[in-house]
Design an enzyme around this catalytic site. Structure first.
Site, short mmCIF file in Angstrom:
data_model
loop_
_atom_site.label_atom_id
_atom_site.label_comp_id
_atom_site.label_asym_id
_atom_site.label_seq_id
_atom_site.Cartn_x
_atom_site.Cartn_y
_atom_site.Cartn_z
N SER A 172 -10.57 0.17 3.44
CA SER A 172 -10.42 -0.46 5.09
C SER A 172 -9.59 1.13 5.53
O SER A 172 -8.91 1.12 4.48
CB SER A 172 -9.27 -0.89 4.94
OG SER A 172 -9.53 -2.12 4.38
N GLU A 224 -4.39 3.52 6.24
CA GLU A 224 -4.31 2.89 4.67
C GLU A 224 -5.23 3.96 4.15
O GLU A 224 -4.29 4.86 3.07
CB GLU A 224 -4.95 1.72 4.69
CG GLU A 224 -5.43 1.18 3.16
CD GLU A 224 -5.38 0.23 2.83
OE1 GLU A 224 -5.29 -0.57 3.14
OE2 GLU A 224 -6.47 -0.15 2.17
N ARG A 242 0.95 -1.06 0.17
CA ARG A 242 -0.16 -0.25 0.07
C ARG A 242 0.64 1.33 -0.29
O ARG A 242 0.48 2.58 0.58
CB ARG A 242 -0.92 0.42 1.08
CG ARG A 242 -2.14 -0.82 0.99
CD ARG A 242 -3.17 -1.17 -0.16
NE ARG A 242 -4.22 -1.65 0.37
CZ ARG A 242 -3.29 -3.03 -0.64
NH1 ARG A 242 -1.99 -3.58 -0.94
NH2 ARG A 242 -3.99 -4.42 0.11
C1 LIG Z 1 -15.48 -0.35 -1.26
C2 LIG Z 1 -14.28 -0.03 -1.27
C3 LIG Z 1 -13.44 -1.42 -1.35
C4 LIG Z 1 -11.96 -1.20 -1.39
N1 LIG Z 1 -11.04 -1.89 -2.07
C5 LIG Z 1 -9.25 -2.01 -1.26
C6 LIG Z 1 -8.87 -3.18 -1.71
O1 LIG Z 1 -9.55 -4.38 -1.90
N2 LIG Z 1 -7.48 -2.96 -1.77
C7 LIG Z 1 -7.03 -1.38 -2.24
O2 LIG Z 1 -5.39 -1.48 -2.02
N3 LIG Z 1 -7.99 -0.77 -1.68
C8 LIG Z 1 -9.49 -0.56 -1.58
N4 LIG Z 1 -10.03 -0.03 -1.64
C9 LIG Z 1 -9.42 1.91 -1.21
C10 LIG Z 1 -9.03 2.18 -2.78
O3 LIG Z 1 -10.30 2.27 -3.80
C11 LIG Z 1 -8.16 2.31 -3.29
O4 LIG Z 1 -6.91 2.18 -2.94
C12 LIG Z 1 -8.23 2.82 -5.02
O5 LIG Z 1 -6.95 2.26 -5.34
C13 LIG Z 1 -7.59 4.69 -4.61
O6 LIG Z 1 -7.60 5.04 -6.20
P1 LIG Z 1 -9.05 6.89 -6.33
O7 LIG Z 1 -8.78 6.67 -7.62
O8 LIG Z 1 -10.26 6.55 -5.38
O9 LIG Z 1 -7.53 7.49 -5.68
P2 LIG Z 1 -8.30 8.41 -4.47
O10 LIG Z 1 -8.60 7.76 -3.29
O11 LIG Z 1 -8.75 9.70 -5.72
O12 LIG Z 1 -7.04 8.84 -3.93
C14 LIG Z 1 -5.33 8.16 -3.38
C15 LIG Z 1 -4.47 9.06 -3.41
O13 LIG Z 1 -3.47 8.98 -4.69
C16 LIG Z 1 -3.83 10.06 -5.38
N5 LIG Z 1 -3.95 10.17 -6.79
C17 LIG Z 1 -5.28 9.48 -7.55
N6 LIG Z 1 -4.75 9.91 -9.06
C18 LIG Z 1 -3.62 10.20 -9.43
C19 LIG Z 1 -2.69 10.76 -9.84
N7 LIG Z 1 -3.57 10.74 -11.74
N8 LIG Z 1 -1.62 10.98 -10.12
C20 LIG Z 1 -0.79 10.67 -8.91
N9 LIG Z 1 -1.87 10.77 -7.98
C21 LIG Z 1 -3.03 10.13 -7.54
C22 LIG Z 1 -4.11 11.05 -4.20
O14 LIG Z 1 -3.48 12.15 -4.38
C23 LIG Z 1 -4.67 10.36 -3.49
O15 LIG Z 1 -3.24 10.55 -2.34
C24 LIG Z 1 -11.14 -0.04 -1.54
C25 LIG Z 1 -11.80 1.19 -1.39
C26 LIG Z 1 -13.33 1.11 -1.57
C27 LIG Z 1 -14.32 2.19 -1.58
#
Ligand SMILES: Cc1cc2nc3c(=O)[nH]c(=O)nc-3n(C[C@H](O)[C@H](O)[C@H](O)COP(=O)(O)OP(=O)(O)OC[C@H]3O[C@@H](n4cnc5c(N)ncnc54)[C@H](O)[C@@H]3O)c2cc1C
Length: 308
Positions: free
Chosen positions: A213, A304, A161
């Protein structure tokens, strides 16, 4: 490039929490980045890159800077299994398309929300897989010095992570090159993908807004023998880790509620928004969880999620 003002951020994350951003812009074209950097420098403001907002707790006071939302969502599939994808591509869409084309590798990510860019930053993973296993290259631009770089996998410093990009948030990821395996039976791949989606529906509290999480799982190496033995007896050791949910549940915290924020009864590592939760409610519940788990087991839970 359109820069909007006073945009409510609760509409841009899966928790439905958070105050306004002073400025907000969507980047559709790399040409806009020059203008964006000038705007940041001229106004001497902070910036934050937003993906799908599925891993973010945004504070009630909002963000006194500019939120940058990349909008690069193209995908190109090549015959040798290489896939070139824009960083804002929605993960569930990407997983479905890849499986549906018979490209193997992403099925485990069925039901993982957010964008591929966010998945790279977090090195998202589940069911024993991590996105890093599929990465060949990541292209990004540094919003402080305008340097554009293609990062080889080794330069991405992927860990559990974590990644180079999580530690260096001035880099805006534009594009990712993945390596999948072409030529598989799409029905087989889609079947696995739907199994993962259904597993999540059953185990995760998807009925309520949440951000996945809250705490990282605990590495066996960081725990004492007594705790490992306890987890072994309860059969909850997964690979080299023990789920944080195990300790939260054992501390009796399932169902605990502060304001509109509640520790899910379905999965103890999820906080759910049961009705107009504020970021303050969530932060208080996080503090309470850390404290009670520390008192009971002498372990420190690590976040996380990202707090903005
Ligand atoms: C129901 C649910 C289940 C989930 N299950 C999992 C799981 O099984 N495993 C897991 O690892 N995670 C899980 N997550 C967490 C999350 O979905 C992941 O971490 C996901 O990859 C985050 O992506 P995001 O685009 O929403 O990022 P965001 O939440 O928008 O951002 C996360 C980070 O990434 C950065 N970021 C985003 N896009 C860019 C870009 N283009 N360039 C630079 N920085 C960027 C942001 O600045 C921030 O620091 C879950 C979330 C939910 C709601």
């Amino acid at each position: 490039m359109l820069i909007e003002e006073n945009i409510l951020l609760k509409n841009f994350n899966t928790f439905k929490i958070g105050g306004p951003a002073r400025f907000f812009t969507t980047i559709k074209d790399l040409k806009d980045i020059e203008e964006l950097i000038d705007f940041i420098e001229k106004n001497k403001i902070e910036f934050f890159i937003l993906g799908g907002g599925s891993n973010l707790l945004i504070k009630d006071e909002g963000f006194d800077g500019i939120i940058i939302k990349p909008a690069f969502d193209y995908v190109n599939y090549f015959e040798d299994g290489t896939v070139i994808v824009g960083s804002s591509k929605n993960m569930p869409e990407l997983v479905f398309e890849a499986c549906n084309l018979g490209y193997k590798g992403l099925e485990w990510a069925g039901g993982l929300p957010g964008t591929i860019g966010g998945a790279i930053v977090n090195n998202a993973g589940c069911f024993g897989f991590e996105i890093k296993d599929l990465v060949l290259e990541v292209s990004a631009i540094n919003l402080k010095n305008k340097i554009f770089k293609v990062f080889k996998k080794e330069d991405c410093e992927f860990e559990y992570r974590n990644s180079f990009f999580k530690k260096n948030n001035e880099w805006l990821i534009t594009e990712i090159k993945l390596k999948l395996e072409p030529g598989f039976d799409k029905n087989e791949l889609l079947k696995i993908m739907y199994e993962k989606i259904n597993y999540r529906k059953e185990k995760h509290p998807l009925e309520y807004p949440n951000i996945g999480s809250i705490f990282k799982n605990l590495k066996l190496n960081d725990l004492n023998e007594e705790l490992i033995e306890l987890a072994r007896k309860d059969n909850v050791i997964r690979g080299d880790k023990i789920p944080a949910a195990y300790f939260i549940e054992k501390a009796g915290l399932k169902g605990r509620q502060i304001g509109g924020a509640k520790i899910s009864e379905k999965h103890a590592n999820f906080i759910i928004n049961v009705g107009n939760a504020s970021a303050k409610d969530v932060l208080s519940l996080i503090e309470l969880t850390k404290e009670e788990v520390k008192n009971k087991f002498k372990i420190n839970l690590d976040l996380e999620i990202k707090i903005l």
